[in-house]
Motif scaffolding. Structure first.
Motif, PDB file in Angstrom:
ATOM      1  N   ASN A  56       2.770  17.889   4.493  1.00 23.50           N
ATOM      2  CA  ASN A  56       4.186  17.725   4.117  1.00 23.50           C
ATOM      3  C   ASN A  56       4.961  16.643   4.870  1.00 23.50           C
ATOM      4  OD1 ASN A  56       4.363  19.661   2.038  1.00 23.50           O
ATOM      5  ND2 ASN A  56       4.463  21.303   3.559  1.00 23.50           N
ATOM      6  N   GLU A  57       4.282  15.807   5.627  1.00 21.68           N
ATOM      7  CA  GLU A  57       4.960  14.690   6.304  1.00 21.68           C
ATOM      8  C   GLU A  57       4.536  13.377   5.639  1.00 21.68           C
ATOM      9  OE1 GLU A  57       7.186  14.900   8.689  1.00 21.68           O
ATOM     10  OE2 GLU A  57       6.871  16.935   9.497  1.00 21.68           O
ATOM     11  N   LYS A  58       5.486  12.455   5.535  1.00 21.96           N
ATOM     12  CA  LYS A  58       5.228  11.174   4.893  1.00 21.96           C
ATOM     13  C   LYS A  58       4.779  10.129   5.925  1.00 21.96           C
ATOM     14  CE  LYS A  58       7.461   9.734   0.724  1.00 21.96           C
ATOM     15  NZ  LYS A  58       8.681   9.273   0.048  1.00 21.96           N
ATOM     16  N   PHE A  59       3.741   9.393   5.587  1.00 18.92           N
ATOM     17  CA  PHE A  59       3.223   8.342   6.461  1.00 18.92           C
ATOM     18  C   PHE A  59       3.150   7.021   5.697  1.00 18.92           C
ATOM     19  CE2 PHE A  59       1.709  12.231   8.399  1.00 18.92           C
ATOM     20  CZ  PHE A  59       1.709  11.977   9.767  1.00 18.92           C
ATOM     21  N   GLU A  60       3.421   5.902   6.399  1.00 18.53           N
ATOM     22  CA  GLU A  60       3.311   4.570   5.781  1.00 18.53           C
ATOM     23  C   GLU A  60       2.262   3.738   6.524  1.00 18.53           C
ATOM     24  OE1 GLU A  60       7.133   2.678   6.153  1.00 18.53           O
ATOM     25  OE2 GLU A  60       7.268   3.147   8.278  1.00 18.53           O
ATOM     26  N   VAL A  61       1.670   2.777   5.817  1.00 17.74           N
ATOM     27  CA  VAL A  61       0.630   1.939   6.430  1.00 17.74           C
ATOM     28  C   VAL A  61       1.224   1.169   7.607  1.00 17.74           C
ATOM     29  CG1 VAL A  61      -0.936  -0.012   6.107  1.00 17.74           C
ATOM     30  CG2 VAL A  61      -0.736   1.723   4.332  1.00 17.74           C
TER      31      VAL A  61
ATOM     32  N   MET B 228       0.837  -1.207   0.000  1.00 10.45           N
ATOM     33  CA  MET B 228       0.000   0.000   0.000  1.00 10.45           C
ATOM     34  C   MET B 228       0.868   1.252   0.000  1.00 10.45           C
ATOM     35  SD  MET B 228      -3.231  -0.978   2.364  1.00 10.45           S
ATOM     36  CE  MET B 228      -2.397  -2.425   2.993  1.00 10.45           C
ATOM     37  N   LYS B 229       0.374   2.271  -0.674  1.00 10.39           N
ATOM     38  CA  LYS B 229       1.194   3.455  -0.903  1.00 10.39           C
ATOM     39  C   LYS B 229       1.343   4.328   0.346  1.00 10.39           C
ATOM     40  CE  LYS B 229      -0.656   5.427  -4.486  1.00 10.39           C
ATOM     41  NZ  LYS B 229      -1.111   6.131  -5.633  1.00 10.39           N
ATOM     42  N   ASP B 230       2.504   4.976   0.428  1.00 10.22           N
ATOM     43  CA  ASP B 230       2.690   5.995   1.457  1.00 10.22           C
ATOM     44  C   ASP B 230       1.784   7.180   1.136  1.00 10.22           C
ATOM     45  OD1 ASP B 230       4.640   4.371   2.465  1.00 10.22           O
ATOM     46  OD2 ASP B 230       6.333   5.618   1.851  1.00 10.22           O
ATOM     47  N   ILE B 231       1.504   7.986   2.149  1.00 10.55           N
ATOM     48  CA  ILE B 231       0.693   9.181   1.911  1.00 10.55           C
ATOM     49  C   ILE B 231       1.383  10.382   2.533  1.00 10.55           C
ATOM     50  CG2 ILE B 231      -1.572   8.068   1.720  1.00 10.55           C
ATOM     51  CD1 ILE B 231      -1.657   9.317   4.815  1.00 10.55           C
ATOM     52  N   ILE B 232       0.983  11.562   2.096  1.00 14.50           N
ATOM     53  CA  ILE B 232       1.560  12.791   2.645  1.00 14.50           C
ATOM     54  C   ILE B 232       0.447  13.640   3.256  1.00 14.50           C
ATOM     55  CG2 ILE B 232       2.722  14.969   2.054  1.00 14.50           C
ATOM     56  CD1 ILE B 232       4.359  13.334   0.002  1.00 14.50           C
ATOM     57  N   LEU B 233       0.651  14.053   4.504  1.00 16.14           N
ATOM     58  CA  LEU B 233      -0.275  14.965   5.183  1.00 16.14           C
ATOM     59  C   LEU B 233       0.543  16.129   5.732  1.00 16.14           C
ATOM     60  CD1 LEU B 233      -2.264  12.380   7.363  1.00 16.14           C
ATOM     61  CD2 LEU B 233      -3.121  13.498   5.300  1.00 16.14           C
TER      62      LEU B 233
ATOM     63  N   ILE C  58      -4.618   2.636   9.354  1.00 16.49           N
ATOM     64  CA  ILE C  58      -3.843   3.464  10.280  1.00 16.49           C
ATOM     65  C   ILE C  58      -2.411   3.527   9.755  1.00 16.49           C
ATOM     66  CG2 ILE C  58      -2.915   3.628  12.637  1.00 16.49           C
ATOM     67  CD1 ILE C  58      -5.623   2.407  13.575  1.00 16.49           C
ATOM     68  N   TYR C  59      -1.894   4.750   9.659  1.00 12.79           N
ATOM     69  CA  TYR C  59      -0.556   5.001   9.136  1.00 12.79           C
ATOM     70  C   TYR C  59       0.336   5.490  10.257  1.00 12.79           C
ATOM     71  CZ  TYR C  59      -2.593   4.969   4.420  1.00 12.79           C
ATOM     72  OH  TYR C  59      -3.226   4.611   3.261  1.00 12.79           O
ATOM     73  N   LYS C  60       1.649   5.297  10.100  1.00  8.01           N
ATOM     74  CA  LYS C  60       2.567   5.893  11.048  1.00  8.01           C
ATOM     75  C   LYS C  60       3.536   6.820  10.329  1.00  8.01           C
ATOM     76  CE  LYS C  60       6.145   2.358  11.287  1.00  8.01           C
ATOM     77  NZ  LYS C  60       6.785   1.308  12.073  1.00  8.01           N
ATOM     78  N   LEU C  61       4.010   7.794  11.070  1.00  8.14           N
ATOM     79  CA  LEU C  61       4.960   8.774  10.532  1.00  8.14           C
ATOM     80  C   LEU C  61       6.218   8.049  10.097  1.00  8.14           C
ATOM     81  CD1 LEU C  61       5.320  11.875  10.207  1.00  8.14           C
ATOM     82  CD2 LEU C  61       6.248  11.900  12.526  1.00  8.14           C
ATOM     83  N   LYS C  62       6.671   8.374   8.885  1.00 10.48           N
ATOM     84  CA  LYS C  62       7.860   7.738   8.343  1.00 10.48           C
ATOM     85  C   LYS C  62       9.056   8.644   8.624  1.00 10.48           C
ATOM     86  CE  LYS C  62       8.863   5.254   4.106  1.00 10.48           C
ATOM     87  NZ  LYS C  62       8.427   4.938   2.757  1.00 10.48           N
ATOM     88  N   ASN C  63      10.174   8.044   9.083  1.00 15.00           N
ATOM     89  CA  ASN C  63      11.300   8.963   9.303  1.00 15.00           C
ATOM     90  C   ASN C  63      12.566   8.553   8.570  1.00 15.00           C
ATOM     91  OD1 ASN C  63      11.330   6.863  11.197  1.00 15.00           O
ATOM     92  ND2 ASN C  63      10.737   8.234  12.845  1.00 15.00           N
TER      93      ASN C  63
END
Ligand code: IMP
Ligand code: MG
Length: 178
Positions: free
Chosen positions: A8-13, A1-6, A173-178
């Protein structure tokens, strides 16, 4: 599943929608076996609106009711420490068996505030159900009766949870990607 941006921050499933439904079902089954008399669920808005809607359909206890309160302690991705009560209870809940519904328990500040407000109403009993729990962030000694899933101290969004009000609509539910 694709990452998303909210914002300007990137989130992954992190937890997909099927997994979320399994977690919700396990909490509901657990509550159902407790046979709590005429329970009144109190969902803490905004974050728990989807969790509340999904779990209610899986509760089989007779005479179950639901009500909502609105509190807020977050600005961006960090807790502000102060919780503001935005919408209170406007009916008699004295002598009721309450089950608090939380989307996520982080520091526990919101939970403590919620319990303080409810105790003032002379309720009979308070139980707590949360979809997600961050044990490493929790600062309170309040026992949490029903925990869906304990997660690391990451910022998560989706399924009702927001990042500055964005992302509540996401089915996973996504988590912040770092
Ligand atoms: P607490 O008062 O620190 O326990 O925070 C509880 C509230 O903060 C929850 O009901 C959420 O609305 C919000 N919150 C805590 N952690 C997160 C997160 O990782 N993502 C989004 N909202 C969160
Ligand atoms: Mg929030």
């Amino acid at each position: 599943m694709k990452d998303i941006i909210l914002h300007n921050e990137k989130f992954e499933v992190f937890i997909n929608e099927n997994e979320i439904q399994k977690i919700v079902e396990s909490i509901a089954n657990n509550i159902n076996t407790k046979k709590i008399k005429d329970p009144l669920f109190i969902a803490v808005l905004n974050g728990s609106f989807l969790f509340a809607a999904d779990i209610m359909r899986k509760i089989t206890i007779p005479n179950v009711e639901i009500s909502f309160i609105k509190l807020s302690s977050y600005e961006g991705t960090k807790t502000t420490g102060n919780v503001n009560e935005l919408i209170g209870i406007n009916k008699d809940i004295s002598k009721r068996n309450i089950i608090i519904l939380e989307d996520i328990i982080d520091t526990g500040i919101t939970l403590e505030k919620t319990i303080t407000l409810l105790k003032k109403e002379n309720v009979a009993d308070i139980k707590i159900a949360t979809l997600l729990f961050k044990p490493d962030a929790y600062t309170k000694n309040i026992n949490i009766d029903f925990i869906g899933k304990s997660i690391p101290n990451n910022f998560v969004v989706g399924y009702g949870l927001d990042y500055d009000e964005n992302g509540r609509n996401l089915p996973h539910i996504y988590k912040l990607k770092n």
